[in-house]
Write an enzyme that holds these catalytic residues in place. Structure first.
Site, short mmCIF file in Angstrom:
data_model
loop_
_atom_site.label_atom_id
_atom_site.label_comp_id
_atom_site.label_asym_id
_atom_site.label_seq_id
_atom_site.Cartn_x
_atom_site.Cartn_y
_atom_site.Cartn_z
N ASP A 121 -5.87 -4.57 -6.57
CA ASP A 121 -5.43 -5.96 -6.66
C ASP A 121 -6.44 -6.99 -6.13
O ASP A 121 -6.07 -8.14 -5.85
CB ASP A 121 -4.04 -6.16 -6.03
CG ASP A 121 -3.84 -5.43 -4.72
OD1 ASP A 121 -4.76 -4.72 -4.28
OD2 ASP A 121 -2.75 -5.58 -4.13
N ASP B 256 0.82 -1.22 0.00
CA ASP B 256 0.00 0.00 0.00
C ASP B 256 0.85 1.27 0.00
O ASP B 256 0.48 2.27 -0.60
CB ASP B 256 -0.90 0.05 1.25
CG ASP B 256 -1.87 -1.11 1.31
OD1 ASP B 256 -1.93 -1.87 0.33
OD2 ASP B 256 -2.56 -1.25 2.34
N HIS C 290 -7.62 0.07 -3.81
CA HIS C 290 -6.63 -0.94 -4.16
C HIS C 290 -7.17 -1.84 -5.27
O HIS C 290 -8.22 -2.47 -5.14
CB HIS C 290 -6.17 -1.73 -2.94
CG HIS C 290 -5.60 -0.82 -1.88
ND1 HIS C 290 -5.39 -1.22 -0.58
CD2 HIS C 290 -5.20 0.48 -1.94
CE1 HIS C 290 -4.88 -0.19 0.12
NE2 HIS C 290 -4.77 0.85 -0.70
N CYS D 60 -0.95 -7.89 -1.21
CA CYS D 60 -0.92 -6.76 -0.27
C CYS D 60 0.21 -6.90 0.74
O CYS D 60 0.82 -5.91 1.13
CB CYS D 60 -2.22 -6.69 0.52
SG CYS D 60 -3.67 -6.36 -0.46
N ASP E 228 -2.15 5.44 -2.95
CA ASP E 228 -1.56 4.22 -2.40
C ASP E 228 -1.01 3.43 -3.59
O ASP E 228 -1.65 3.37 -4.65
CB ASP E 228 -2.62 3.36 -1.70
CG ASP E 228 -2.89 3.81 -0.26
OD1 ASP E 228 -2.35 4.85 0.17
OD2 ASP E 228 -3.65 3.10 0.43
#
Ligand code: NVA
Length: 373
Positions: free
Chosen positions: A256, A127, A254, A356, A205
């Site tokens: 992913d 992140d 995020h 992550c 991020d």
């Protein structure tokens, strides 16, 4: 490669001074050589702030409000720690050098101009740090609780810098009240996605970006704004093209668990969030992630169950996947990959999975293009 030929008496000594940068990673799939794996030690519920509201699962928002500034339950931290140790062991057995950050005292409050907060964790290096080529960038977080999070990685950053890596930090945002929309409320189902951050200063991020050589895919989110994406594009320069894509995600934070490039020409998508494959992936094989099987009673503090997509490629074939996720393991085999299973469901509770929890510091490879123009 630079070879220095030094003549010593009558012999020619060839001194190989090939420069190997400790930081070298251009995509998500080149053979992984060195990785940072986060730690859950010291993980704490951060001070409550409006920026948390849109991205926490609805059933967790009250928990965060009530427990702000307290540690996460010790038994959950311990269970996640055990899984992290298994993950580290697996990575080492697969030939990857593993580095760890320092844990931080996240209960200690800190201040910047006009606000105070306690911290979160150093569990998710993905992140807060972005590796592009030989450069490692400290990201400008939108969450106040993450303002000093990269300090846990500083010993490693200093070491990488001394060994030749480029170390940068995006402009440190003030995170003043102008950065947030304090009127944010949950949009109705037929309303467009509403983001809690403004364009006051650049924030992003790293996990809102996914790297495919010269092309980097990004999404705007509740932590990443246009200003931040533009800063990164100009910082990286013309060698890289950032493509900003929009997905069907009412609470974006995020990329992913939405879109995962696995290898050249191979893309894993979240079938709910990516109803139409973006045209830049013309010619790619597209795999639909199987529906997650995480049981409803398994606590996920900070993510949806699509965290099952948050895999880590060790190279173009080997992929670390949650051990209990049988549908994902079977699908990966069917698609021609080699799954490397690891228990990670207790770690998942903290808001991430293998991607992550890691920062791929060094992969064996170089800058290339993977898209058909
Ligand atoms: N915010 C995403 C997880 C990203 C790793 C989700 O909840 O699905």
């Amino acid at each position: 490669m630079i070879n220095t030929h030094t003549t010593v008496k009558t012999e020619t000594v060839i001194v190989d001074t090939t420069f190997t940068c400790p930081v070298n990673s251009f995509n998500e799939w080149d053979p992984l050589e060195e990785v940072i794996v986060g730690t859950v030690d010291g993980a704490s519920f951060p001070s409550w702030h409006i920026a948390l509201e849109p991205v926490l699962p609805e059933n967790q928002r009250e928990t965060f409000r009530l427990n702000a500034g307290k540690p996460f339950p010790a038994e959950r931290v311990a269970a996640a720690r055990t899984e992290l140790e298994e993950f580290v062991h697996i990575l080492e057995c697969e030939g990857v050098k593993v580095r760890r950050p320092e844990s931080m005292d996240n209960l200690k409050s800190f201040s910047a101009l006009g606000w105070t907060s306690t911290g979160l964790y150093t569990a998710m290096p993905r992140d807060v740090l972005l590796v592009v080529g030989n450069e490692i960038i400290e990201c400008p977080p939108a969450w106040r609780s993450r303002y000093f999070e990269t300090c846990g990685y500083r010993p490693l950053l200093k070491e990488y810098f001394r060994e030749g890596a480029k170390w940068s930090m995006a402009p440190k945002p003030e995170l003043s009240d102008e950065q947030y929309d304090y009127t944010w409320t949950e949009p109705e189902e037929d309303e467009p996605t509403r983001l809690v951050i403004t364009e006051f200063e650049p924030t992003f991020d790293a996990a809102d970006f996914t790297r495919m050589g010269r092309d980097i895919i990004a999404q705007k989110s509740n932590v990443t704004n246009d200003f931040g994406i533009e800063w990164l594009q100009r910082h990286l320069g013309d060698q890289y093209r950032i493509h900003v894509l929009e997905f069907n995600d009412p609470h974006p934070m995020h990329i992913d668990a939405t879109l995962v490039p696995m290898a050249p020409g191979k893309l894993l998508i979240n079938p709910e969030r990516v109803p139409k494959v973006p045209s830049i992936f013309k010619g790619w094989d597209v795999f639909h992630a199987p529906t997650p099987i995480i049981p409803d009673d398994h606590t996920l503090y900070m993510t949806s169950k699509w965290i099952n997509m948050n895999i880590l490629m060790l190279d173009e074939e080997r992929v670390v996947v949650e051990r209990q996720d049988e549908p994902m393991i079977s699908a990966l085999k069917r698609w021609g990959f080699k799954p490397v299973p690891c228990n990670f469901r207790n770690f998942n509770s903290f808001g991430g999975s293998f991607h992550c929890a890691t920062l791929d510091v060094r992969r064996r490879g170089r800058l290339e293009s993977y898209l058909l123009d």
